[in-house]
Design a protein around this motif. Structure first.
Motif, PDB file in Angstrom:
ATOM      1  N   ASN A  23       0.861  -1.169   0.000  1.00 30.69           N
ATOM      2  CA  ASN A  23       0.000   0.000   0.000  1.00 30.69           C
ATOM      3  C   ASN A  23       0.908   1.232   0.000  1.00 30.69           C
ATOM      4  N   ILE A  24       0.632   2.182  -0.853  1.00 26.14           N
ATOM      5  CA  ILE A  24       1.518   3.331  -1.035  1.00 26.14           C
ATOM      6  C   ILE A  24       0.873   4.607  -0.498  1.00 26.14           C
ATOM      7  N   LEU A  25       1.530   5.230   0.474  1.00 22.50           N
ATOM      8  CA  LEU A  25       1.133   6.538   0.973  1.00 22.50           C
ATOM      9  C   LEU A  25       2.188   7.550   0.542  1.00 22.50           C
ATOM     10  N   VAL A  26       1.742   8.747   0.157  1.00 19.46           N
ATOM     11  CA  VAL A  26       2.666   9.763  -0.332  1.00 19.46           C
ATOM     12  C   VAL A  26       2.412  11.091   0.371  1.00 19.46           C
ATOM     13  N   TYR A  27       3.489  11.684   0.857  1.00 14.28           N
ATOM     14  CA  TYR A  27       3.429  13.062   1.355  1.00 14.28           C
ATOM     15  C   TYR A  27       4.290  13.933   0.468  1.00 14.28           C
ATOM     16  N   ASP A  28       3.649  14.839  -0.234  1.00 13.57           N
ATOM     17  CA  ASP A  28       4.355  15.846  -1.035  1.00 13.57           C
ATOM     18  C   ASP A  28       3.379  16.985  -1.281  1.00 13.57           C
ATOM     19  N   PRO A  29       3.561  18.108  -0.600  1.00 15.22           N
ATOM     20  CA  PRO A  29       2.615  19.218  -0.747  1.00 15.22           C
ATOM     21  C   PRO A  29       2.591  19.835  -2.133  1.00 15.22           C
ATOM     22  N   TYR A  30       3.552  19.491  -2.989  1.00 13.38           N
ATOM     23  CA  TYR A  30       3.644  20.111  -4.302  1.00 13.38           C
ATOM     24  C   TYR A  30       3.149  19.201  -5.426  1.00 13.38           C
ATOM     25  N   VAL A  31       2.659  18.021  -5.081  1.00 10.28           N
ATOM     26  CA  VAL A  31       2.143  17.089  -6.081  1.00 10.28           C
ATOM     27  C   VAL A  31       0.663  16.850  -5.805  1.00 10.28           C
ATOM     28  N   GLY A  32      -0.149  16.939  -6.842  1.00  8.10           N
ATOM     29  CA  GLY A  32      -1.590  16.817  -6.694  1.00  8.10           C
ATOM     30  C   GLY A  32      -2.059  15.401  -6.409  1.00  8.10           C
ATOM     31  N   LYS A  71      -1.703   7.035  -2.444  1.00  8.98           N
ATOM     32  CA  LYS A  71      -2.722   7.838  -1.761  1.00  8.98           C
ATOM     33  C   LYS A  71      -2.034   9.036  -1.132  1.00  8.98           C
ATOM     34  N   LYS A  72      -2.524  10.241  -1.433  1.00  6.75           N
ATOM     35  CA  LYS A  72      -1.940  11.466  -0.890  1.00  6.75           C
ATOM     36  C   LYS A  72      -2.422  11.651   0.546  1.00  6.75           C
ATOM     37  N   VAL A  73      -1.473  11.816   1.474  1.00  6.74           N
ATOM     38  CA  VAL A  73      -1.795  11.995   2.886  1.00  6.74           C
ATOM     39  C   VAL A  73      -0.898  13.090   3.471  1.00  6.74           C
ATOM     40  N   ASP A  74      -1.235  13.529   4.678  1.00  8.63           N
ATOM     41  CA  ASP A  74      -0.344  14.464   5.360  1.00  8.63           C
ATOM     42  C   ASP A  74       0.803  13.686   6.007  1.00  8.63           C
ATOM     43  N   LEU A  75       1.801  14.405   6.449  1.00 11.78           N
ATOM     44  CA  LEU A  75       3.005  13.756   6.972  1.00 11.78           C
ATOM     45  C   LEU A  75       2.702  12.932   8.210  1.00 11.78           C
ATOM     46  N   GLN A  76       1.866  13.445   9.088  1.00 11.10           N
ATOM     47  CA  GLN A  76       1.560  12.732  10.336  1.00 11.10           C
ATOM     48  C   GLN A  76       0.889  11.387  10.041  1.00 11.10           C
ATOM     49  N   THR A  77      -0.060  11.382   9.108  1.00  7.09           N
ATOM     50  CA  THR A  77      -0.735  10.133   8.748  1.00  7.09           C
ATOM     51  C   THR A  77       0.244   9.142   8.153  1.00  7.09           C
ATOM     52  N   LEU A  78       1.111   9.624   7.276  1.00  4.36           N
ATOM     53  CA  LEU A  78       2.098   8.735   6.657  1.00  4.36           C
ATOM     54  C   LEU A  78       2.980   8.081   7.711  1.00  4.36           C
ATOM     55  N   LEU A  79       3.463   8.867   8.661  1.00  2.48           N
ATOM     56  CA  LEU A  79       4.365   8.331   9.677  1.00  2.48           C
ATOM     57  C   LEU A  79       3.664   7.332  10.584  1.00  2.48           C
ATOM     58  N   LYS A  80       2.421   7.596  10.920  1.00  2.00           N
ATOM     59  CA  LYS A  80       1.675   6.709  11.812  1.00  2.00           C
ATOM     60  C   LYS A  80       1.351   5.364  11.164  1.00  2.00           C
ATOM     61  N   GLU A  81       1.081   5.380   9.866  1.00  3.78           N
ATOM     62  CA  GLU A  81       0.543   4.183   9.220  1.00  3.78           C
ATOM     63  C   GLU A  81       1.566   3.371   8.441  1.00  3.78           C
ATOM     64  N   SER A  82       2.730   3.929   8.160  1.00  7.64           N
ATOM     65  CA  SER A  82       3.701   3.252   7.277  1.00  7.64           C
ATOM     66  C   SER A  82       4.560   2.248   8.032  1.00  7.64           C
ATOM     67  N   ASP A  83       4.843   1.139   7.355  1.00  7.92           N
ATOM     68  CA  ASP A  83       5.808   0.159   7.865  1.00  7.92           C
ATOM     69  C   ASP A  83       7.218   0.510   7.399  1.00  7.92           C
ATOM     70  N   ILE A  84       7.309   1.087   6.219  1.00  2.22           N
ATOM     71  CA  ILE A  84       8.566   1.593   5.677  1.00  2.22           C
ATOM     72  C   ILE A  84       8.361   3.068   5.339  1.00  2.22           C
ATOM     73  N   VAL A  85       9.251   3.934   5.803  1.00  3.65           N
ATOM     74  CA  VAL A  85       9.210   5.351   5.451  1.00  3.65           C
ATOM     75  C   VAL A  85      10.487   5.665   4.678  1.00  3.65           C
ATOM     76  N   SER A  86      10.334   6.145   3.436  1.00  2.00           N
ATOM     77  CA  SER A  86      11.487   6.423   2.585  1.00  2.00           C
ATOM     78  C   SER A  86      11.469   7.894   2.179  1.00  2.00           C
ATOM     79  N   ILE A  87      12.590   8.592   2.432  1.00  2.08           N
ATOM     80  CA  ILE A  87      12.665  10.038   2.235  1.00  2.08           C
ATOM     81  C   ILE A  87      13.318  10.362   0.892  1.00  2.08           C
ATOM     82  N   HIS A  88      12.635  11.209   0.108  1.00  2.40           N
ATOM     83  CA  HIS A  88      13.151  11.620  -1.203  1.00  2.40           C
ATOM     84  C   HIS A  88      12.924  13.100  -1.455  1.00  2.40           C
TER      85      HIS A  88
END
Length: 323
Positions: free
Chosen positions: A167-176, A186-203
């Motif tokens: 399942n893919i969650l994405v935080y990027d305020p500049y991408v629609g 799925k576009k989410v806010d940073l807090q949701t991404l951190l709470k729900e992700s098993d792997i967090v990858s920063i780019h």
């Protein structure tokens, strides 16, 4: 008068770059002190900024270039180039955003798998004559992958990780939202991404807004079983907070290719942790990527020496040059 290109950060220029540059004398310098570069740049038309070392191109260096027209970063990053000083002085700053994408994405995935499967610890134990399981690994299948920063590399990571049906969650305020959903995320806010992700990858790119993007509060939102991967920039993560979270097992593992201080200092406590995989800012260092990137650099520099600028990161300068 012959044009001059100053190559900083290296004592020599790779043949892959040099074979494309016909319009300038090439001067290379491994001494990246402000004093030395300010002296060498005086009669240079352009700078090729090789990021082999962590060093800045300062206002003093830029303003010492009496006929300096452009600065080319050999890679994606240009945060150590004083962009305001360049813009103030009518100097075009360019980067090379494409050539490294695949290699960095693949290195990211290697770190994810290495952490998830305890590969380094298992290897070290095996070569020492051990034959035991040093903690169970985890499957990636159907788990949740959080991508922070959905540019070229983030997208390539997602393309490859789809094979694990994550399942893919994405935080990027500049991408629609629509663009993210097209890629299966799925576009989410940073807090949701951190709470729900098993792997967090920063780019994410390093900017004033993203520095220390992941700190103590953000790490506190992550699952105790979560893995953090950073192949972007070391300054995006508060290393003290990360060390604390890892040592107290408030997150499970981290895979880091970048650090706040590079080369990483010998007394950095993260080096002593067992639940990390660390590499020396080498994600781009594949033969394929280096050849591709260096060829592209040479072609782009030759164009710049003849007044054609591509991948410009301070485009307002181009308007000044037209006047």
């Amino acid at each position: 008068m012959e044009k001059k290109l100053l190559v900083t950060g290296m004592d020599f220029l790779l043949d892959w770059v040099g074979q494309h540059i016909k319009s300038a004398e090439i001067v290379c310098s491994g001494d990246v002190s402000e004093e030395n570069l300010s002296r060498l740049v005086k009669d240079a038309d352009g700078i090729l900024y090789m990021q082999a070392k962590s060093y800045p191109i300062t206002r003093k260096i830029i303003e010492s270039g009496e006929k300096l027209r452009f600065i080319q970063s050999a890679g994606v990053g240009y945060e150590r180039i004083d962009l305001k000083a360049a813009t103030d002085n009518g100097v075009v700053v360019m980067n090379m955003p494409v050539g490294t994408t695949v290699s960095v994405a693949e290195h990211t995935i290697a770190l994810i798998l290495g952490c998830a499967k305890n590969l380094v610890k298992a290897h070290e134990n095996t070569v020492k004559g051990g034959w035991r399981i040093l903690g169970l690994g985890v499957e990636l299948w159907k788990k949740t992958l959080g991508i922070i920063g959905f540019g070229r590399i983030g997208i390539e990571v997602v393309n490859r990780m789809k094979a694990f049906e994550m399942n893919i969650l994405v935080y990027d305020p500049y991408v629609g939202k629509e663009d993210i959903e097209k890629m299966g995320g799925k576009k989410v806010d940073l807090q949701t991404l951190l709470k729900e992700s098993d792997i967090v990858s920063i780019h994410s790119p390093l900017t004033k807004e993203t520095e220390n993007l992941i700190g103590e509060e953000e790490l506190g939102l992550m699952k105790p079983t979560a893995i953090l991967i950073n192949t972007a920039r070391g300054e995006l993560v508060d290393e003290e907070a990360l060390y604390k979270a890892l040592s107290e097992r408030r997150i499970s593992y981290a895979g880091l290719d970048v650090f706040r201080q590079e080369p990483v200092e010998a007394d950095n406590p993260i080096l002593k942790l067992e639940n990390v995989i660390l590499t020396p800012h080498m994600a781009v260092q594949t033969l394929d990527a280096v050849v591709r990137m260096m060829n592209q650099n040479g072609i782009q520099i030759e164009k710049a020496l003849n007044g054609i600028y591509e991948n410009v990161v301070n485009p307002e300068v181009l308007e000044k040059l037209k006047k």
